[in-house]
Enzyme design. Structure first.
Site, mmCIF file in Angstrom:
data_model
loop_
_atom_site.group_PDB
_atom_site.id
_atom_site.type_symbol
_atom_site.label_atom_id
_atom_site.label_comp_id
_atom_site.label_asym_id
_atom_site.label_seq_id
_atom_site.Cartn_x
_atom_site.Cartn_y
_atom_site.Cartn_z
ATOM 1 N N SER A 144 -29.537 2.933 14.311
ATOM 2 C CA SER A 144 -28.913 4.462 14.742
ATOM 3 C C SER A 144 -31.026 5.132 14.158
ATOM 4 O O SER A 144 -31.790 3.956 12.723
ATOM 5 C CB SER A 144 -28.347 5.082 13.188
ATOM 6 N N TYR A 168 -24.150 6.686 5.179
ATOM 7 C CA TYR A 168 -23.995 6.434 6.603
ATOM 8 C C TYR A 168 -25.286 5.711 6.908
ATOM 9 O O TYR A 168 -24.994 4.414 7.339
ATOM 10 C CB TYR A 168 -23.903 7.339 7.430
ATOM 11 N N LYS A 172 -26.016 1.250 8.708
ATOM 12 C CA LYS A 172 -26.420 0.725 9.154
ATOM 13 C C LYS A 172 -27.645 -0.365 8.929
ATOM 14 O O LYS A 172 -27.829 -1.583 8.770
ATOM 15 C CB LYS A 172 -27.235 2.234 10.397
#
Ligand code: NAD
Ligand code: UD1
Length: 371
Positions: A144, A168, A172
């Site tokens: 992302s 989050y 990644k």
């Protein structure tokens, strides 16, 4: 195994496949996953889907099948269940994996970091161990733009130092590290790390699209629910940014372009071991009000909104330098924000409650700002 069969060299055309492969798509019933299953089937590949349905419905795959005339084998499996993951590899001779499965809500990850690290990291480790054991060593991973963090200048370029600022995003970043270490340690691995910017839109048929549970966190799904009457108005988070109209700018990318980017990445890595990263974005920023105006154009009427305070953690503006994906993959976006909004609206209008035929009981719509 893919690496033994492929002969591809040079820039691969996006829609053409190296040859028919059997691709495992984790998270394949989700928003981006379902569109990618469709693109893979259109490119001639066989698809196997693994998903625990924590944030999706099998209905998406039934509709993909209607559109392509092909069926993907489906396994309702949780990636944290290692034996169940292995059983999928025992059952199918997989050539390569596209790994979408994961939890993705930034705010929730701040509240429940253990759930996010456990699901995203342990799930990925189980997947990679099962792949290694079964001699499947080609993977395209959903990273992302959030990994670029707060301190990089725009546009973001793949070689910049990364540093996510929420749990989050850190999952990644950590998975990117795990995959890089793996690729550096063992040159049989073919790895693509794809950093998505802001995926929106839906397949032009209006049959598959994004189906957020509860109140949408993201801009376009929220606007779409206001337009269809499920929410009262859009709250625009911040009108005092140092941008042309004072609202924040992002790099929106049509989900069908994004799905095609996966097919292009898969083709590219087929003949090339190693670890590679690509931004998948359009290379231009659009403001919240510009997106709102495009959506109003698609709907044909004004959408109520109110400018309110900034959302904690938001950046004023970011977009991709997408030149590497063009140079290496021959891939670039083909659809503009107006088309994204038209397609997103077609999906929302035809499916006001997503894949549910009617408003689900106790779905939390009463929380919708009085809507
Ligand atoms: P999504 O929630 O629609 O899809 C993710 C899928 O993974 C869901 O179907 C969910 O049920 C499944 N899943 C989650 N945990 C699982 C587990 N332990 N085992 C099996 N299945 C599991 O989300 P999406 O928008 O399609 O995103 C796909 C991927 O792309 C995610 O990894 C996300 O972090 C990443 N990504 C999304 C965006 C975005 O804005 N949508 C942006 C950048 C990156
Ligand atoms: C989100 C994710 C980020 C991910 C990115 C790409 C959050 C906090 N961040 O960021 O991790 O990499 O998507 O998919 O979820 N906005 C409003 N009103 C709303 C919703 C959004 O004004 O109701 C504004 C936001 O302030 C932002 C823009 O719209 O300026 C886009 O927001 P959103 O769709 O949530 O995406 P990102 O903030 O870029």
């Amino acid at each position: 195994m893919l690496q033994h069969r492929s002969t591809q060299s040079g820039v691969a055309p996006i829609s053409a496949s190296v040859e028919t492969m059997k691709i495992l798509v984790t998270g394949g019933t989700g928003y981006i996953g379902s569109h990618t299953v469709l693109s893979l089937q259109e490119a001639g590949h066989d698809v196997v889907v693994l998903d625990n349905l924590v944030n999706s419905s099998e209905e998406s795959l039934r509709r993909v099948s209607e559109l392509t005339g092909k069926t993907a084998a489906f396994h309702k499996v949780d990636l944290v269940d290692e034996p169940a993951v292995e059983a999928v590899f025992d059952q199918h001779q997989i050539d390569a994996v596209i790994h979408f499965a994961g939890l993705k809500a930034v705010g929730e990850s701040v509240q429940e970091p253990l759930a996010y690290y456990y699901n995203n990291i342990v799930g990925t480790l189980n997947l990679l161990r099962a792949m290694d054991k079964h001699n499947v060593r080609s993977i395209v991973f959903s990273s992302s733009a959030t990994v670029y963090g707060e301190h990089n200048p725009i546009p973001y370029i793949e070689k910049m130092e990364i540093g996510a600022n929420n749990p989050y995003g850190r999952t990644k970043e950590q998975i990117e590290d795990i995959l890089s270490d793996l690729g550096n340690a063992d040159d049989r691995w073919h790895i693509a790390l794809l950093r998505y910017f802001n995926p929106v839109g839906a397949h032009p048929s209006g049959r598959i699209g994004e189906d957020p549970q509860g109140i949408p966190n993201n801009l376009v799904p929220f606007i779409a629910q206001v337009a269809v009457g499920r929410r009262e108005k859009l709250m625009v988070f911040g009108g005092d940014y140092d941008t042309p109209d004072g609202t924040a700018q992002r790099d929106y990318i049509h989900v069908v372009d994004l799905a095609d980017g996966h097919v292009a990445a898969l083709n590219y890595i087929a003949g090339r071991p190693g670890v590679r990263r690509w931004n998948l974005g359009s290379g231009r920023g659009s403001s919240v009000l510009e997106v709102l105006r495009s959506f109003e154009k698609a709907v044909g009427q004004p959408i109520p909104y109110e400018i309110t305070g900034r959302r904690a953690g938001d950046l004023p503006a970011f977009w991709a330098d997408a030149s590497s994906a063009l140079a290496d993959l021959g891939w670039s976006t083909t659809k503009n924000v107006d088309q994204m909004c038209e397609d997103h609206w077609r999906w929302q209008k035809n499916n006001p409650y997503g894949y549910n035929a009617a408003e689900p009981a106790a779905a939390g719509n009463a929380q919708a700002s009085g809507a």
